[in-house]
Write a protein that holds these residues in place. Structure first.
Motif, PDB file in Angstrom:
ATOM      1  N   ALA A   4      48.566  48.792  41.655  1.00 31.21           N
ATOM      2  CA  ALA A   4      47.660  49.847  41.192  1.00 31.21           C
ATOM      3  C   ALA A   4      48.370  51.184  41.142  1.00 31.21           C
ATOM      4  O   ALA A   4      48.166  51.986  40.205  1.00 31.21           O
ATOM      5  N   ARG A 545      41.232  51.966  39.884  1.00 28.58           N
ATOM      6  CA  ARG A 545      41.818  50.777  40.508  1.00 28.58           C
ATOM      7  C   ARG A 545      42.455  51.127  41.850  1.00 28.58           C
ATOM      8  O   ARG A 545      42.361  50.359  42.819  1.00 28.58           O
ATOM      9  N   ARG A 549      41.437  49.527  45.440  1.00 28.61           N
ATOM     10  CA  ARG A 549      42.379  48.903  46.370  1.00 28.61           C
ATOM     11  C   ARG A 549      42.354  49.611  47.728  1.00 28.61           C
ATOM     12  O   ARG A 549      42.471  48.970  48.778  1.00 28.61           O
TER      13      ARG A 549
END
Length: 563
Positions: A4, A545, A549
């Motif tokens: 990411a 993203r 995460r």
């Protein structure tokens, strides 16, 4: 998380902010800082979480950072002094067993690794010593308030790459604004910070330390350890007495020797940096939208200027404007005005005979008309191209977003291309050659041209004159009516009109193409900015993203510490 972060790095790289939209100066700096943070710290650290704890020693000018580093290590590894600035290039001290963690492809990859003292700010001097415990690395950074801008930039870069800031100040400098700006950034980022109050008279230590502690608490750093190092003389090697730095050294050693504590410091800084990075990336995504709109405004301004140039050029090319001066004189020489009219008005005899006896011109005279037309069209196109270029540059300056683009392009952008005259000349010649081919195609057996002294060449020039006056309100004023009369007599009015229309369309196509090429100079500049409409969405998506995460990682960490 690593994937990411890489995606966010690439999205930020693909989202430049080249246009001077209001507020962009600050956002450009923020974008560069985000990219540098990813390259210098977040990506290397995410790949090597087990690497030694990096402690960056930073702070105010004259606070004694280098002396403190030397004293913590136990011998001189970095150069202190009275002249400012002292530290020019960073020095990283580590245990010999940890050398593999600090290669060129690891932390701060943009700094070249060297093993000697240097003033080169693009270098990182690596010093391996046994006195630094494994799992700990100490980096001596330039002053955050250095008189040299490059030193300040480098200090900020190094602090952004730290797992832990060891911020050094003194009784004389602890309330300075610049260091507190950096400490605020640390608090916002969640970076682990410890503060050393250095070079303070022993009797002033309690008072100054208490005030400094209150300032730290007020700025969100109440949990940051605060150490004091009283003012003292140094020994022959420039080191402070070991007892003066014993607390600081003991605390650092304890972190190095306790994997859990060391990991907690790294995780705190890493998590805070990732959190702030994702937040700030959304501002960059928003800015890209403004860049796209600004780029479209630039394109529109150029399109408007060149559309007007095309309209004016085509109008002047067909309203008899060019049938003046030399073109008019050469045409009259070729046509033999009075004789032609009397011949065609007469009755009886063969029409072609009357035309042949009326047209007094020669092939050379037809060429002179052709050359005069070529020159007139060339001047017309170049003049309007010059005006369009000037108008576009003026419009861009008024928009106020392309100053850097205009400066880089130079003064020549406000003029027509240097090779435009040559290209116009070639196009006009090709146009007249096309007229010759049209005339020849309409007279395959050369029946008509045999009756004209100058043949297809003369007829093609006549068609050219008719084209240049196709929209004239008073063709007789320019003598263009003679061309129409001649063509009607040779081909018949309907067919002659078709011939002129085809010649006019071909000229318009060529003029439009020439001006489109000129406009493309401006379009190419905008294209070269690489402002993509999708870039903002990519940055925003990548930032989300990273947030996802980070949330998953936090949940996993919470689960790992449950009883």
């Amino acid at each position: 998380m690593l994937t990411a972060l890489v995606q966010l790095h690439d999205a930020l790289q693909a989202a430049p902010l080249p246009l001077d939209v209001p507020g962009t100066v600050e956002l450009r700096a923020a974008r560069e800082q985000l990219i540098a943070q990813l390259e210098d710290y977040l990506l290397p650290r995410q790949m090597t979480v087990a690497a030694p704890l990096l402690v960056v020693v930073g702070g105010s000018t004259g606070a004694g950072k280098s002396t403190l580093v030397n004293s913590l290590v136990g011998h001189r590894v970095t150069t202190p002094g009275l002249l400012r600035p002292t530290t020019r290039s960073p020095v990283l001290v580590h245990h010999p067993d940890d050398a593999q963690w600090f290669g060129q492809d690891r932390l701060l990859p943009g700094l070249v690794r060297v093993d000697h003292s240097t003033d080169d700010r693009s270098s990182l001097q690596l010093v391996a010593v046994e006195s630094v415990p494994p799992g700990l690395a100490i980096l001596d950074a330039p002053d955050v308030d250095s008189v040299e801008a490059e030193n300040r930039r480098l200090a900020a870069q190094l602090l952004a790459a730290a797992d832990l800031w060891l911020f050094v100040t003194s009784a004389a400098r602890y309330s300075d604004q610049v260091p507190w700006q950096h400490l605020k950034q640390a608090a916002d980022r969640g970076t682990s910070v410890a503060v050393v109050l250095d070079r303070t008279a022993p009797d002033a230590v309690p008072t100054v330390a208490a005030h400094l502690a209150r300032m730290l608490a007020a700025r969100g750093l109440k949990d940051s350890p605060l150490f004091t190092v009283a003012e003292s003389t140094v020994d022959a090697d420039g080191l402070l007495a070991p007892t003066l730095v014993a607390d600081v050294r003991a605390w650092l050693v304890s972190l190095a020797q306790d994997p859990t504590a060391r990991s907690a410091v790294v995780r705190q800084t890493l998590d805070g940096s990732v959190r702030l990075l994702a937040q700030q990336a959304h501002a960059i995504a928003d800015a890209v939208g403004g860049q796209v709109a600004a780029a479209e405004d630039l394109r529109s301004a150029a399109a408007t200027a060149y559309a007007e140039a095309e309209r004016a050029t085509l109008a002047a090319a067909t309203d008899a404007t060019l049938l003046r001066g030399e073109v008019a004189g050469r045409w009259r020489e070729l046509a033999g005005t009075g004789e032609l009219l009397r011949s065609l008005e007469g009755k009886g005899g063969r029409l072609r005979d009357r035309i042949a006896s009326a047209v007094k011109g020669t092939g050379q005279q037809a060429d002179r008309v052709s050359i005069a037309i070529e020159s007139a069209v060339e001047l017309l196109v170049v003049d309007h191209a010059e005006a369009a270029a000037t108008a576009t540059v003026a419009a861009w300056r008024e928009l106020g977003t392309a100053d850097q683009v205009l400066s880089a392009a130079g003064a020549g952008l406000g003029r027509a291309s240097s090779d435009l005259r040559r290209r116009v000349e070639g196009e006009v010649r090709a146009w007249q050659q096309q007229l010759t081919e049209l005339v020849r195609a309409d007279d395959p057996d050369r029946a008509t041209s045999r009756y004209l002294t100058h043949g297809t060449r003369g007829l093609s020039v006549t068609v050219a004159v008719a084209v240049l006056a196709a929209d004239a309100t008073d063709p007789a004023a320019s003598g263009a009516d003679l061309a129409t009369t001649l063509l009607d007599g040779v081909y018949g009015a309907p067919h002659a009109a078709q011939l002129v229309a085809r010649g006019r369309a071909d000229l318009a196509r060529r003029v439009t193409g020439l001006l489109a090429d000129e406009q493309r100079r401006f379009s190419a500049l905008v294209d070269g900015l690489a402002v993509e409409a999708d870039a903002g969405r990519q940055v925003r998506s990548a930032a989300r993203r990273v947030d996802d995460r980070r949330f998953e990682q936090s949940r996993a960490d919470e689960g790992a510490i449950q009883p």
